[in-house]
Scaffold this motif. Structure first.
Motif, PDB file in Angstrom:
ATOM      1  N   LEU A 110       0.819  -1.212   0.000  1.00  0.00           N
ATOM      2  CA  LEU A 110       0.000   0.000   0.000  1.00  0.00           C
ATOM      3  C   LEU A 110       0.853   1.262   0.000  1.00  0.00           C
ATOM      4  N   VAL A 111       1.888   1.284   0.812  1.00  0.00           N
ATOM      5  CA  VAL A 111       2.837   2.397   0.865  1.00  0.00           C
ATOM      6  C   VAL A 111       4.239   1.813   0.991  1.00  0.00           C
ATOM      7  N   PRO A 112       5.262   2.593   0.704  1.00  0.00           N
ATOM      8  CA  PRO A 112       6.634   2.069   0.777  1.00  0.00           C
ATOM      9  C   PRO A 112       7.024   1.648   2.185  1.00  0.00           C
ATOM     10  N   THR A 113       7.879   0.655   2.267  1.00  0.00           N
ATOM     11  CA  THR A 113       8.403   0.189   3.540  1.00  0.00           C
ATOM     12  C   THR A 113       9.537   1.099   4.016  1.00  0.00           C
ATOM     13  N   ARG A 114       9.937   0.916   5.261  1.00  0.00           N
ATOM     14  CA  ARG A 114      11.085   1.668   5.774  1.00  0.00           C
ATOM     15  C   ARG A 114      12.340   1.386   4.951  1.00  0.00           C
ATOM     16  N   LYS A 115      12.520   0.140   4.541  1.00  0.00           N
ATOM     17  CA  LYS A 115      13.693  -0.215   3.751  1.00  0.00           C
ATOM     18  C   LYS A 115      13.667   0.484   2.401  1.00  0.00           C
ATOM     19  N   GLN A 116      12.521   0.504   1.753  1.00  0.00           N
ATOM     20  CA  GLN A 116      12.419   1.173   0.461  1.00  0.00           C
ATOM     21  C   GLN A 116      12.678   2.668   0.597  1.00  0.00           C
ATOM     22  N   MET A 117      12.166   3.273   1.655  1.00  0.00           N
ATOM     23  CA  MET A 117      12.396   4.703   1.856  1.00  0.00           C
ATOM     24  C   MET A 117      13.852   4.988   2.207  1.00  0.00           C
ATOM     25  N   ALA A 118      14.502   4.060   2.901  1.00  0.00           N
ATOM     26  CA  ALA A 118      15.919   4.240   3.222  1.00  0.00           C
ATOM     27  C   ALA A 118      16.766   4.218   1.957  1.00  0.00           C
ATOM     28  N   VAL A 119      16.409   3.365   1.009  1.00  0.00           N
ATOM     29  CA  VAL A 119      17.119   3.325  -0.275  1.00  0.00           C
ATOM     30  C   VAL A 119      16.938   4.650  -1.009  1.00  0.00           C
ATOM     31  N   GLU A 120      15.708   5.143  -1.052  1.00  0.00           N
ATOM     32  CA  GLU A 120      15.433   6.419  -1.727  1.00  0.00           C
ATOM     33  C   GLU A 120      16.193   7.564  -1.060  1.00  0.00           C
ATOM     34  N   ALA A 121      16.302   7.528   0.268  1.00  0.00           N
ATOM     35  CA  ALA A 121      16.930   8.626   1.007  1.00  0.00           C
ATOM     36  C   ALA A 121      18.399   8.794   0.647  1.00  0.00           C
ATOM     37  N   ARG A 122      19.013   7.759   0.109  1.00  0.00           N
ATOM     38  CA  ARG A 122      20.428   7.844  -0.269  1.00  0.00           C
ATOM     39  C   ARG A 122      20.623   8.483  -1.634  1.00  0.00           C
ATOM     40  N   CYS A 123      19.530   8.820  -2.310  1.00  0.00           N
ATOM     41  CA  CYS A 123      19.604   9.359  -3.669  1.00  0.00           C
ATOM     42  C   CYS A 123      19.264  10.846  -3.689  1.00  0.00           C
ATOM     43  N   GLY A 124      19.817  11.548  -4.674  1.00  0.00           N
ATOM     44  CA  GLY A 124      19.353  12.893  -4.946  1.00  0.00           C
ATOM     45  C   GLY A 124      17.926  12.830  -5.479  1.00  0.00           C
ATOM     46  N   GLN A 125      17.236  13.962  -5.459  1.00  0.00           N
ATOM     47  CA  GLN A 125      15.832  13.959  -5.865  1.00  0.00           C
ATOM     48  C   GLN A 125      15.634  13.434  -7.281  1.00  0.00           C
ATOM     49  N   VAL A 126      16.520  13.786  -8.179  1.00  0.00           N
ATOM     50  CA  VAL A 126      16.364  13.389  -9.574  1.00  0.00           C
ATOM     51  C   VAL A 126      16.581  11.896  -9.783  1.00  0.00           C
ATOM     52  N   ASP A 127      17.261  11.235  -8.861  1.00  0.00           N
ATOM     53  CA  ASP A 127      17.575   9.813  -9.001  1.00  0.00           C
ATOM     54  C   ASP A 127      16.642   8.905  -8.205  1.00  0.00           C
ATOM     55  N   LYS A 128      15.603   9.469  -7.622  1.00  0.00           N
ATOM     56  CA  LYS A 128      14.633   8.664  -6.880  1.00  0.00           C
ATOM     57  C   LYS A 128      13.527   8.161  -7.802  1.00  0.00           C
ATOM     58  N   ASP A 129      12.874   7.081  -7.378  1.00  0.00           N
ATOM     59  CA  ASP A 129      11.700   6.590  -8.094  1.00  0.00           C
ATOM     60  C   ASP A 129      10.417   7.247  -7.600  1.00  0.00           C
ATOM     61  N   GLY A 130      10.535   8.171  -6.672  1.00  0.00           N
ATOM     62  CA  GLY A 130       9.365   8.907  -6.218  1.00  0.00           C
ATOM     63  C   GLY A 130       8.427   8.100  -5.349  1.00  0.00           C
ATOM     64  N   ARG A 131       8.990   7.296  -4.467  1.00  0.00           N
ATOM     65  CA  ARG A 131       8.121   6.480  -3.614  1.00  0.00           C
ATOM     66  C   ARG A 131       7.292   7.346  -2.658  1.00  0.00           C
ATOM     67  N   GLU A 132       7.721   8.566  -2.442  1.00  0.00           N
ATOM     68  CA  GLU A 132       6.905   9.457  -1.624  1.00  0.00           C
ATOM     69  C   GLU A 132       5.566   9.763  -2.299  1.00  0.00           C
ATOM     70  N   ILE A 133       5.501   9.633  -3.614  1.00  0.00           N
ATOM     71  CA  ILE A 133       4.218   9.819  -4.307  1.00  0.00           C
ATOM     72  C   ILE A 133       3.195   8.820  -3.784  1.00  0.00           C
ATOM     73  N   ASP A 134       3.648   7.602  -3.476  1.00  0.00           N
ATOM     74  CA  ASP A 134       2.742   6.586  -2.923  1.00  0.00           C
ATOM     75  C   ASP A 134       2.298   6.968  -1.517  1.00  0.00           C
ATOM     76  N   GLN A 135       3.189   7.592  -0.749  1.00  0.00           N
ATOM     77  CA  GLN A 135       2.790   8.108   0.563  1.00  0.00           C
ATOM     78  C   GLN A 135       1.743   9.206   0.396  1.00  0.00           C
ATOM     79  N   GLY A 136       1.921  10.038  -0.621  1.00  0.00           N
ATOM     80  CA  GLY A 136       0.961  11.107  -0.870  1.00  0.00           C
ATOM     81  C   GLY A 136      -0.407  10.584  -1.243  1.00  0.00           C
ATOM     82  N   ILE A 137      -0.446   9.522  -2.033  1.00  0.00           N
ATOM     83  CA  ILE A 137      -1.728   8.909  -2.394  1.00  0.00           C
ATOM     84  C   ILE A 137      -2.458   8.445  -1.138  1.00  0.00           C
ATOM     85  N   PHE A 138      -1.719   7.796  -0.243  1.00  0.00           N
ATOM     86  CA  PHE A 138      -2.310   7.298   1.001  1.00  0.00           C
ATOM     87  C   PHE A 138      -2.776   8.444   1.898  1.00  0.00           C
TER      88      PHE A 138
END
Length: 453
Positions: A110-138
């Motif tokens: 339904l929303v990203p896991t802590r592990k998935q968000m930790a992976v995203e956090a290591r990236c610059g904004q342009v290199d993320k897959d935008g998993r926060e968009i899924d948080q926004g949907i929720f």
């Protein structure tokens, strides 16, 4: 959970996320988990976003879009059931960050896991897959529900654990020094001073967390009648040694992927700003809002400028004092993002036409402009700021002020208007944060700052 091999074509992904809900929460949740797993399987076969070629990125984006379509379809039917499961039928008050990760654990996919968000956090904004968009949907779905949304707003109006740990010390000493600000009690007022000096007092994740703690402390301390918000001195060569109110969102952090959707972009609106506006929730069983909350008037003292989020803060202040050489602006068009609740609140101050000029065209309002009086109450020389703030504290410390400002807030911005706006804001803001034009703009700004050394 039944295992599915990842599909080998984009058409298979679309088919995997086609609507097919039966109406039972648990069965539909299992179906969503399976559909999300298929899409995750595609992403797992691809390189990280920074290393993908255009065809690989298209395939990744289609998989992400398909999973998001399935999440929207699921939430359209089950938002309240999900929220009740996470909060034990609304008997528990769960803050937004904890709610989002509880949803990831209870409803896989339904929303990203802590592990998935930790992976995203290591990236610059342009290199993320935008998993926060899924948080926004929720989050948008929860806020869209009157029952769940109101309960979440209440949860976010409660004192933070950090503030509860610090309140006894603050009551005794009248001072709390946090990473990015200083809180001092002087007579009847608590003075909150921004000290993010290296970035013109711009807002970042640390400052948002510190601000919520400080606002809680101001509202919890019975010796305080008025809160005062002011910028401290900064290190920037152009303004070194001068007070600056706020430069708004830290665009460098946004470029580097260090601005959180849950904690910053949505959390500041539901957290410290809403507490300044509506008060601190201290009694969930009280019938009247005045019995449930502690509210106090706030003064904003603007030195030099209040840009973006800094100007947004002025819209919940009960008295705004500005030095005569200062200016205010909401450069949303330049930054490419939505200026918080500025779109909801600014028309009350400026009217619809001028608000559009400020938000859509980037119009700056100097304190020498007649329009400045629509936002600022007192415009004074720089050496008259302290005296003006002291005078405002004495005027607003009168007991009747808190009751009247509560009624003004109720008339101007009913709770459901706030909730419904935030439901759309949650989706729109996070989408803008990952839009190509925003990514390009923050990159250009960062390159210019690097060139200046």
């Amino acid at each position: 959970m039944k295992h599915f091999d990842p599909p080998t074509t984009v058409e298979a992904v679309r088919s995997a996320t086609a609507p097919g809900l039966c109406g039972d929460l648990d069965e539909d949740a299992a179906d969503l988990a399976s559909q999300a797993a298929r899409c995750e399987g595609i992403l797992a076969e691809l390189p990280a976003r920074a290393d993908r070629d255009p065809a690989q990125q298209e395939r990744a984006q289609l998989a992400l879009d398909a999973a998001r379509a399935a999440r929207r379809h699921f939430l359209a039917r089950h938002t309240e059931g999900v929220y009740d499961r996470l909060t034990q039928a609304r008997s528990r008050y769960v803050r937004l960050p904890d709610l989002v990760f509880a949803a990831a654990e209870t409803f896989p996919g339904l929303v990203p896991t802590r592990k998935q968000m930790a992976v995203e956090a290591r990236c610059g904004q342009v290199d993320k897959d935008g998993r926060e968009i899924d948080q926004g949907i929720f989050c948008g779905a929860v806020l869209r529900s009157a029952r769940a949304g109101r309960h979440l707003i209440d949860a976010m109006l409660m004192p933070t654990p950090r503030a509860l740990d610090l309140i006894d010390e603050f009551r005794a000493e009248g001072r709390s020094e946090l990473d990015t600000l200083l809180l001092e009690r002087r007579d009847q007022a608590a003075h909150v001073t921004f000290r993010n000096a290296d970035c013109l007092n711009a807002e970042d994740d640390r400052l948002i967390a510190d601000m919520e703690t400080a606002v809680d402390l101001v509202l919890l301390d019975d010796q305080v009648r008025v809160g005062v918000l002011r910028g401290g001195e900064v290190d920037h060569p152009k303004y070194r040694g001068r007070r600056v109110f706020s430069a708004g969102i830290n665009l460098k952090d946004l470029r580097n992927g260090a601005i959180s959707f849950v904690d910053f972009l949505l959390g500041r609106e539901l957290g410290y700003i809403n507490k300044m506006h509506r008060g601190l929730l201290v009694d969930t069983h009280g019938a009247a809002w005045s019995d449930r909350t502690v509210q106090k008037p706030w003064i904003g003292a603007v030195d030099t400028f209040a840009i973006g989020g800094g100007m947004q803060l002025l819209l919940v202040m009960d008295r705004v004092i500005a030095e005569e050489s200062a200016y205010i602006s909401l450069p949303a068009a330049e930054e490419g993002i939505v200026p918080g609740l500025g779109n909801l609140r600014l028309t009350r101050y400026l009217g619809a036409r001028l608000a559009r000029q400020v938000i859509l065209s980037g119009r700056r309002i100097a304190m020498t402009d007649p329009e400045a009086r629509l936002v600022c109450d007192d415009i004074v020389p720089a050496d008259g700021m302290d005296e003006a703030v002291g005078r405002a504290v004495r005027e607003l410390a009168v007991p009747a002020v808190a009751a009247n400002r509560r009624m003004l807030s109720l008339a101007e911005e009913p709770l459901d208007l706030f909730r419904e706006y935030l439901a759309e804001f949650a989706v729109a803001q996070v989408a803008r944060a990952y839009s190509d034009d925003v990514l390009a703009k923050v990159e250009r700004r960062w390159q210019r700052s690097q060139a200046r050394g």
